[in-house]
Design a protein around this motif. Structure first.
Motif, mmCIF file in Angstrom:
data_model
loop_
_atom_site.group_PDB
_atom_site.id
_atom_site.type_symbol
_atom_site.label_atom_id
_atom_site.label_comp_id
_atom_site.label_asym_id
_atom_site.label_seq_id
_atom_site.Cartn_x
_atom_site.Cartn_y
_atom_site.Cartn_z
ATOM 1 N N VAL A 253 -9.487 12.264 58.058
ATOM 2 C CA VAL A 253 -9.278 13.007 56.757
ATOM 3 C C VAL A 253 -8.093 13.748 56.762
ATOM 4 O O VAL A 253 -7.292 13.502 55.832
ATOM 5 C CB VAL A 253 -10.551 13.892 56.507
ATOM 6 C CG1 VAL A 253 -10.127 14.876 55.336
ATOM 7 C CG2 VAL A 253 -11.793 13.186 56.276
ATOM 8 N N SER A 313 -19.831 15.085 52.898
ATOM 9 C CA SER A 313 -18.253 14.762 53.387
ATOM 10 C C SER A 313 -18.313 13.370 53.520
ATOM 11 O O SER A 313 -17.405 12.784 52.991
ATOM 12 C CB SER A 313 -18.165 15.416 54.506
ATOM 13 O OG SER A 313 -18.195 16.926 54.731
ATOM 14 N N VAL A 317 -15.542 10.998 51.687
ATOM 15 C CA VAL A 317 -14.401 10.206 52.038
ATOM 16 C C VAL A 317 -14.541 8.915 51.748
ATOM 17 O O VAL A 317 -13.335 8.252 51.370
ATOM 18 C CB VAL A 317 -14.522 10.303 53.660
ATOM 19 C CG1 VAL A 317 -13.394 9.597 54.391
ATOM 20 C CG2 VAL A 317 -14.389 11.810 54.190
ATOM 21 N N SER A 320 -12.932 8.527 48.320
ATOM 22 C CA SER A 320 -11.414 8.769 48.473
ATOM 23 C C SER A 320 -10.769 7.242 48.741
ATOM 24 O O SER A 320 -9.841 7.003 48.198
ATOM 25 C CB SER A 320 -11.090 9.662 49.370
ATOM 26 O OG SER A 320 -11.450 9.450 50.693
ATOM 27 N N ASN A 349 -10.686 13.682 49.261
ATOM 28 C CA ASN A 349 -10.190 14.147 50.515
ATOM 29 C C ASN A 349 -10.185 15.391 50.813
ATOM 30 O O ASN A 349 -10.585 15.649 51.936
ATOM 31 C CB ASN A 349 -8.848 13.430 50.610
ATOM 32 C CG ASN A 349 -8.334 13.536 51.990
ATOM 33 O OD1 ASN A 349 -7.725 14.651 52.005
ATOM 34 N ND2 ASN A 349 -8.237 12.599 52.992
ATOM 35 N N SER A 414 -9.386 6.159 55.663
ATOM 36 C CA SER A 414 -10.434 6.799 55.391
ATOM 37 C C SER A 414 -11.936 6.042 55.539
ATOM 38 O O SER A 414 -12.654 6.666 55.654
ATOM 39 C CB SER A 414 -9.974 6.895 53.651
ATOM 40 O OG SER A 414 -9.098 7.565 53.339
#
Length: 444
Positions: A253, A313, A317, A320, A349, A414
Motif C-alpha cells: 500500500v 482494508s 486495496v 484501488s 489506497n 495493489s
C-alpha cells in the motif's frame, strides 16, 4: 439537603471536567494534525521538481530514483530500529525534536550545488521525520477512548493528504515564480514554528490533571520505566500473529502511495504530455481522494463494517487496483477522467494506509500485552521499506519499458497487498471464532 448539594456539586464538577477534557482534546488533535501534516511540506517538492533536478543537476531518470531513496531509506531504518526513542524521551520532546531537526536539514537544500550534497541533507531530513509518526500516534491515543480509535485515526490521517496537496500547490507556485531552489525554505520555516508549538502544548492528559474515560490504560507508563513494548525486538514482533500479513499489505500500500505521490507529476508530464504546472495540479487529485478516504474509512469501519478494519482494508486495496486499471483504460478520454480515477485511487489506497499502521497495528500490539508502539513501529517500518524501494524500482522499470509501464506495476503491487490483507482477515476471523467458542465453554 447537604447530601443533595454534594451530589449536585459532584455532577457540576464532572461536567466541567468533561468540557475541559473536550477542549484539550480538540487543541491537542489540532496541533498534532498540523504538526505531522507539515512533514509533507518537506517531502512533496521532490515530486514536483524532478524534471528540474534532471536538467539542473545533470542527472539521468534512473539516478532520480535515488533522490527518493535518500529521504526514505533513513526514514525506514530509524522507524524499524529506533521506534522506542519516544518511550525514553517522551512523545512531546521526540515529536518537537524530529520536526525541528527535519526543518534544519531541509532549509540548506536551497543552496545545494551538487546531487551528493542534496542526498546527504535528504538523509538527515528523512531520519528526523521518522521520529514523528510513532510519537504522534502514542500521544494521540492517550487523549481519546479505545472505542473512538478508528474514527479518530481516520480523521487524523487526513493531515497527510491535505498537506500533501498544500505541499504540491506551494511547490508548483514557488517553482514557477522563483525557480526550483525556492521550494525548500518556506516549508522549513513553517515546520520549525510547529515544532516549537508542539513542545509547548503537546502534553499527556495526566500532565494536565485529566483522565480520559473508556481507555484500557488510563495511566501512562512513566518514562523512566521500561514498558513491555520497549523490550520486544524487531524479530520478536515479527513472530506475533498477523504482523507478517499486515506488514506485507502495508509494504504494498505504501509503495503505491509514495510512488504516485513522488512520480505522478513526472508520469503525467512524460506519458500523457501534461505541462509542468498542469501535471503538478492534476496530481493533487490523488491527495484529494486520500483526504476523503482517510476521513471516512474510520466511520465506515465503526458504523457499517462492525469494526472489521482488516476486511475493510482488503476490500479497499482491491478497489484501488480496479481504479488504477480504469485509469489506464480511460487514459485517452482526457484530463477529467484522469482526475476522477486518480481521486478514486487515492481514496481506496490511503484509507487502508491509515488503518493498517494505526488502529489495526495498535489492536494487534495490545493483544500482546501492551506492545502497541512496537507493533506499530514494525508495520510502519515495513511500509517505509516500500517507500524506499519505490524510487529505484519505478525509475528502473520506466527506463526498461517506458513510463507507460508505471501504472501496471502499481496494479500488480495493489493486488499483492490485497491478497496479504485478505489472508490477515482470514487469520483474524479464525482467532475471533476460537475466542468466542472458549468464552461460551466457560459459561456455566
Amino acid at each position: 439537603m447537604t447530601i443533595l448539594s454534594k451530589h449536585l456539586r459532584k455532577i457540576l464538577c464532572l461536567r466541567m471536567e468533561g468540557k475541559h477534557l473536550r477542549f484539550w482534546q480538540w487543541i491537542v488533535f489540532g496541533v498534532l494534525w498540523l504538526a505531522y501534516g507539515s512533514t509533507y511540506l518537506l517531502r512533496k517538492p521532490l515530486g514536483v521538481i524532478k524534471a528540474d533536478l534532471e536538467s539542473g543537476l545533470n542527472v539521468s531518470s534512473a539516478i532520480l530514483g535515488w533522490v527518493d531513496t535518500a529521504l526514505l531509506l533513513p526514514y525506514a531504518a530509524v522507524s524499524l530500529t529506533l521506534g522506542s526513542v519516544g518511550d525514553r524521551l517522551g512523545s512531546r520532546v521526540t515529536l518537537a525534536g524530529g520536526l525541528i531537526l527535519a526543518a534544519a536539514a531541509t532549509a540548506p537544500m536551497t543552496v545545494c550545488q551538487s546531487l551528493s550534497s542534496l542526498l546527504t541533507l535528504l538523509a538527515f531530513s528523512g531520519a528526523s521525520q521518522a521520529l514523528c509518526w510513532p510519537a504522534c500516534c502514542a500521544l494521540l491515543s492517550r487523549w481519546f477512548s479505545d472505542a473512538s480509535r478508528n474514527s479518530v485515526f481516520g480523521m487524523f490521517g487526513t493531515c497527510c493528504f491535505v498537506f500533501g496537496m498544500a505541499g504540491t500547490g506551494l511547490a508548483v507556485y514557488l517553482q514557477d515564480a522563483y525557480g526550483w531552489r525556492s521550494v525548500f525554505l518556506p516549508p522549513a520555516m513553517v515546520v520549525t514554528i510547529l515544532g516549537v508549538i508542539v513542545f509547548e502544548i503537546g502534553r499527556d492528559p495526566s500532565e494536565r490533571g485529566l483522565v480520559v474515560p473508556g481507555r484500557a490504560a488510563n495511566q501512562h507508563v512513566p518514562q523512566n520505566k521500561t514498558s513491555t513494548e520497549s523490550k520486544m525486538s524487531m524479530m520478536a514482533v515479527w513472530k506475533v500473529t498477523l504482523v507478517p500479513e499486515v506488514s506485507i499489505a502495508m509494504f504494498c500500500v505504501k509503495f503505491v502511495r509514495y510512488a504516485l505521490m513522488f512520480w505522478l507529476p513526472f508520469y503525467l508530464l512524460r506519458s500523457l504530455n501534461y505541462s509542468k504546472i498542469n501535471a503538478g495540479l492534476a496530481s493533487t487529485a490523488f491527495e484529494l481522494g486520500g483526504v476523503a478516504g482517510s476521513a471516512f474509512v474510520g466511520v465506515v469501519v465503526d458504523h457499517w463494517m462492525k469494526g472489521r478494519a482488516i476486511l475493510t482494508s482488503a476490500l479497499a486495496v482491491s478497489g484501488s487496483a480496479l481504479a488504477l486499471l480504469a485509469f489506464i483504460a480511460t487514459a485517452s478520454w482526457g484530463p477529467i477522467f484522469h482526475v476522477i480515477f486518480l481521486a478514486l485511487v487515492g481514496a481506496l489506497n490511503c484509507g487502508p494506509d491509515i488503518l493498517l499502521c494505526g488502529s489495526v497495528s495498535a489492536d494487534i500490539g495490545e493483544r500482546e500485552g501492551g506492545a502497541a508502539s512496537a507493533v506499530t513501529g514494525v508495520v510502519n517500518g515495513m511500509g517505509s521499506l516500500g517507500t524506499v524501494l519505490e524510487g529505484p524500482l519505478v525509475s528502473l522499470v520506466a527506463a526498461w519499458f517506458g513510463w507507460s509501464s508505471m501504472m501496471p506495476l502499481m496494479i500488480l503491487l495493489s493486488c499483492l497487498g490485497a491478497i496479504a490483507a485478505f489472508r490477515a482477515n482470514s487469520i483474524h476471523s479464525r482467532i475471533e471464532g476460537r475466542v468466542k467458542l472458549s468464552s461460551m465453554d466457560t459459561v456455566p
